[in-house]
Design a protein around this motif. Structure first.
Motif, short mmCIF file in Angstrom:
data_model
loop_
_atom_site.label_atom_id
_atom_site.label_comp_id
_atom_site.label_asym_id
_atom_site.label_seq_id
_atom_site.Cartn_x
_atom_site.Cartn_y
_atom_site.Cartn_z
N SER A 7 -79.15 79.13 -25.87
CA SER A 7 -79.84 78.23 -25.10
C SER A 7 -79.48 78.69 -24.10
CB SER A 7 -77.70 77.98 -24.78
OG SER A 7 -77.46 77.38 -26.27
N ASP A 8 -80.58 77.83 -23.37
CA ASP A 8 -81.61 78.01 -21.62
C ASP A 8 -82.25 79.50 -22.20
OD1 ASP A 8 -81.38 77.30 -19.22
OD2 ASP A 8 -80.39 79.42 -18.67
N ALA A 9 -82.99 79.05 -23.22
CA ALA A 9 -84.10 79.65 -23.21
C ALA A 9 -85.09 79.65 -22.61
CB ALA A 9 -84.37 80.10 -24.90
N GLY A 10 -85.17 78.03 -22.76
CA GLY A 10 -85.99 77.53 -21.69
C GLY A 10 -86.99 76.37 -22.62
N LYS A 11 -86.24 75.82 -23.78
CA LYS A 11 -87.11 74.48 -24.66
C LYS A 11 -87.18 74.03 -23.64
CE LYS A 11 -82.77 74.59 -26.93
NZ LYS A 11 -82.51 75.78 -26.45
N SER A 12 -85.88 72.78 -23.33
CA SER A 12 -86.52 71.68 -21.76
C SER A 12 -87.25 71.91 -20.88
CB SER A 12 -85.45 71.15 -21.53
OG SER A 12 -84.54 70.99 -22.51
N LEU A 162 -90.89 79.00 -31.30
CA LEU A 162 -89.87 79.93 -30.84
C LEU A 162 -89.75 80.48 -29.92
CD1 LEU A 162 -87.22 80.11 -32.47
CD2 LEU A 162 -88.08 82.78 -32.92
N ILE A 163 -89.38 79.91 -29.12
CA ILE A 163 -89.05 80.87 -27.42
C ILE A 163 -87.64 81.18 -26.82
CG2 ILE A 163 -88.33 78.40 -25.77
CD1 ILE A 163 -89.75 79.09 -23.89
N ALA A 164 -88.70 82.37 -26.08
CA ALA A 164 -87.38 83.23 -26.33
C ALA A 164 -87.02 83.66 -24.83
CB ALA A 164 -87.25 84.91 -27.14
N GLY A 169 -83.36 90.16 -21.34
CA GLY A 169 -83.29 91.66 -22.25
C GLY A 169 -82.61 90.62 -23.14
N GLY A 170 -83.06 91.48 -24.09
CA GLY A 170 -82.58 91.87 -25.67
C GLY A 170 -83.84 90.85 -26.29
N VAL A 171 -85.20 90.70 -25.62
CA VAL A 171 -85.76 89.53 -26.19
C VAL A 171 -86.08 89.54 -28.47
CG1 VAL A 171 -88.20 90.25 -25.27
CG2 VAL A 171 -88.04 88.04 -25.38
N PHE A 172 -86.95 90.94 -27.53
CA PHE A 172 -87.33 91.21 -29.30
C PHE A 172 -86.02 91.03 -30.45
CE2 PHE A 172 -90.08 93.66 -26.35
CZ PHE A 172 -91.30 92.94 -26.41
N ILE A 195 -92.35 83.69 -25.48
CA ILE A 195 -91.47 84.78 -24.31
C ILE A 195 -91.77 83.78 -22.72
CG2 ILE A 195 -91.58 86.57 -23.35
CD1 ILE A 195 -92.36 87.75 -25.82
N ASN A 196 -90.73 83.73 -22.17
CA ASN A 196 -90.38 83.17 -21.19
C ASN A 196 -89.68 84.08 -20.03
OD1 ASN A 196 -90.22 81.09 -19.59
ND2 ASN A 196 -87.70 80.10 -20.56
N ARG A 197 -89.80 83.30 -19.05
CA ARG A 197 -89.82 83.82 -17.31
C ARG A 197 -89.45 85.73 -17.68
NH1 ARG A 197 -84.64 80.87 -19.57
NH2 ARG A 197 -84.77 78.88 -18.49
N PHE A 198 -91.28 85.98 -17.92
CA PHE A 198 -91.08 87.18 -17.57
C PHE A 198 -91.64 88.00 -16.25
CE2 PHE A 198 -95.00 90.62 -17.90
CZ PHE A 198 -94.09 91.59 -17.99
#
Length: 498
Positions: A7-12, A162-164, A169-172, A195-198
């Motif tokens: 949740s809150d990975a950035g889908k919306s 797929l977005i992460a 942290g722990g994105v991989f 990959i989001n929010r870098f």
């Protein structure tokens, strides 16, 4: 379809940005979320109710919100029960066992029929449907009968991105772990990851990206930078940290109930450069210290009587009464409006337990909760301090409120394009308390200016939220064009998935 590792990975946000990107390219695109769980909702052009995120995504597409964009909406009324809204209409309250139960996959088998019905209409009207998942596809306890993520994607043969979120942290691990928990056909359905929010130097991440692509045999479609000051309507999350300004001209305090709804009402105030804005939770006892505020707002609630009980049991009515005694102003919106009255009666258990609750007793109103929900987009006029300005918004409530005096209402609504005639709200005789059922109260600059002037703010310059929203959506779309591989994305959109 965009799914997230969490949740809150950035889908919306990603769906909103892609909707805006494709709309600017001239593509006839529409948003879609099969199943949403949120307390922030919007009233649609066809008189229904959908999640706020899908209403924002519709704006990104240049479309009016429609119930087909979010056919199943779950609005939690407690930790174990939710109101189930199907294609815009509230059907009933259900507990989790009934909705997610294993017997015939619970209610979700019926819900899936509504999902596919709405999708069929959208596919007939639009070139591209951008789908948003819910939570994570790897919640193994919810996999059977799933209609929100891979169950939907498999049923309609839809490619998935797929977005992460790397910021936490722990994105991989999130990406690889999610794929490990999917079936082989579901793994194959995922065509790439984002990959989001870098933050920082992308070159320092490159070795990790190379390892990831080799490990999962899927491309990284983009690494999206952390966008500071990106202000878009929230699906459900509440940013409770106070927003301070160096020399605030005005201070606003919004009380936060356990089941607060439609807190996006306050975005124009929260983002105002001259306003110090604070959310104050009421779940802990009031310590008697008076937070400084010129205006206190009581927001909407999905469980009005329960939230009222929480506020009163923790003594937060003392804050409101002291604030009024010293000349402060109070606004109640929807559920907050009902709380300001003398009593709230729930004779049929619309919100749970049958019964009646005493209100704050600050306005001569009584409210009866009814099973039929009022869902209306409205326009009209707001009259305060000798001025009248246009106003628009929406009503979304189950209560019928009766005024026990003939005090004039501050808002005159236009039920059609020919006449004014339906009055909304109540203004106290001492001019300190205003109540209304109207959401979106501060969205129009003229109405926001007049409300803030009534509340005591000098030299008001209101935010044009509609213009700011479009600016932010364009900014988001431009960022995606720069940081995502749109050629690979185009290939995914035209590739047969199975």
């Amino acid at each position: 379809m965009v799914q997230g590792t969490t949740s809150d990975a950035g889908k919306s946000t990603l769906v909103a940005g892609l909707c805006r990107y494709f709309a600017k390219q001239g593509v006839n695109v529409a948003p879609f979320k099969p199943q949403n769980m949120a307390l922030n909702s919007a009233v649609t052009s066809d008189g229904g109710e959908i999640g706020r995120a899908q209403a924002l995504q519709a704006i990104a597409c240049g479309l009016a919100a429609h119930t087909d964009f979010n056919p199943i909406l779950l609005k939690p009324s407690s930790d174990t029960r939710s109101q189930v809204i199907v294609q815009g209409k509230a059907l009933s309250h259900m507990d989790g066992q009934t909705y997610f139960g294993k017997d015939s996959q619970g209610y979700r088998t019926k819900a899936m029929a509504a999902v596919l019905d709405s999708l069929s209409r959208l596919k007939a009207q639009y070139e591209l449907v951008m789908v948003e998942g819910a939570g994570s596809p790897a919640e193994i306890n919810l996999r059977e009968g799933d209609i929100a993520n891979m169950g939907f994607a498999e049923a309609v043969d839809c490619p998935v991105i797929l977005i992460a979120d790397i910021d936490k942290g722990g994105v991989f691990a999130h990406i690889v772990g999610t794929l490990m928990l999917l079936s082989p056909s579901e793994q194959a359905r995922i065509k790439g990851v984002v990959i989001n929010r870098f933050r920082g130097d992308i070159s320092l991440l490159q070795s990790g990206l190379d390892w990831l692509e080799n490990k999962i045999d899927k491309p990284v479609l983009g690494v999206l930078p952390y966008l500071n000051d990106l202000h878009l309507d929230a699906e459900d999350a509440l940013m409770v940290a106070p927003i301070k300004t160096e020399q605030p001209k005005f201070k606003v305090l919004v009380l936060v109930w356990p089941r607060i709804s439609n807190h996006t009402d306050f975005d124009p105030l929260r983002l105002h450069d001259d306003i110090e804005f604070t959310y104050q939770t009421v779940t802990a006892p009031f310590d008697g210290k008076q937070p400084q505020a010129d205006l206190i707002i009581l927001p909407g609630s999905k469980s009005v009587r329960q939230d009222l009980t929480t506020m009163l049991s923790n003594g937060w009515d003392r804050l409101i009464n002291t604030h009024l005694r010293y000349g402060g102003k109070v606004i109640g919106i929807c559920g907050g409006y009902q709380m300001l009255g003398l009593a709230i009666d729930d004779p049929t258990g619309v919100e749970g337990q049958v019964g009646e609750s005493d209100g704050l007793g600050l306005l001569p109103l009584v409210t009866r909760l009814t099973p039929t929900k009022q869902l209306t987009q409205v326009v009209g006029e707001l009259s305060l301090v000798g001025e009248t300005v246009p106003i628009k918004g929406y009503e979304i409530h189950c209560g019928q409120t009766k005024c026990l005096t003939t005090q004039a209402a501050p808002i005159s609504l236009r039920p059609d394009e020919r006449r004014l005639g339906v009055h909304d709200g109540f203004l106290s005789t001492d001019n300190q308390i205003l109540g209304t059922y109207l959401h979106g109260l501060f969205d129009q600059p003229q109405a926001a200016q007049l409300l803030l002037k009534w509340a005591g703010m000098k030299e008001v310059e209101a935010i044009d939220l509609d213009a700011q929203r479009m600016t932010q959506l364009d900014r988001l779309a431009d960022m995606l064009a720069q940081h995502m591989d749109m050629n690979k994305l185009a290939d995914i959109l035209t590739e047969k998935t199975s």
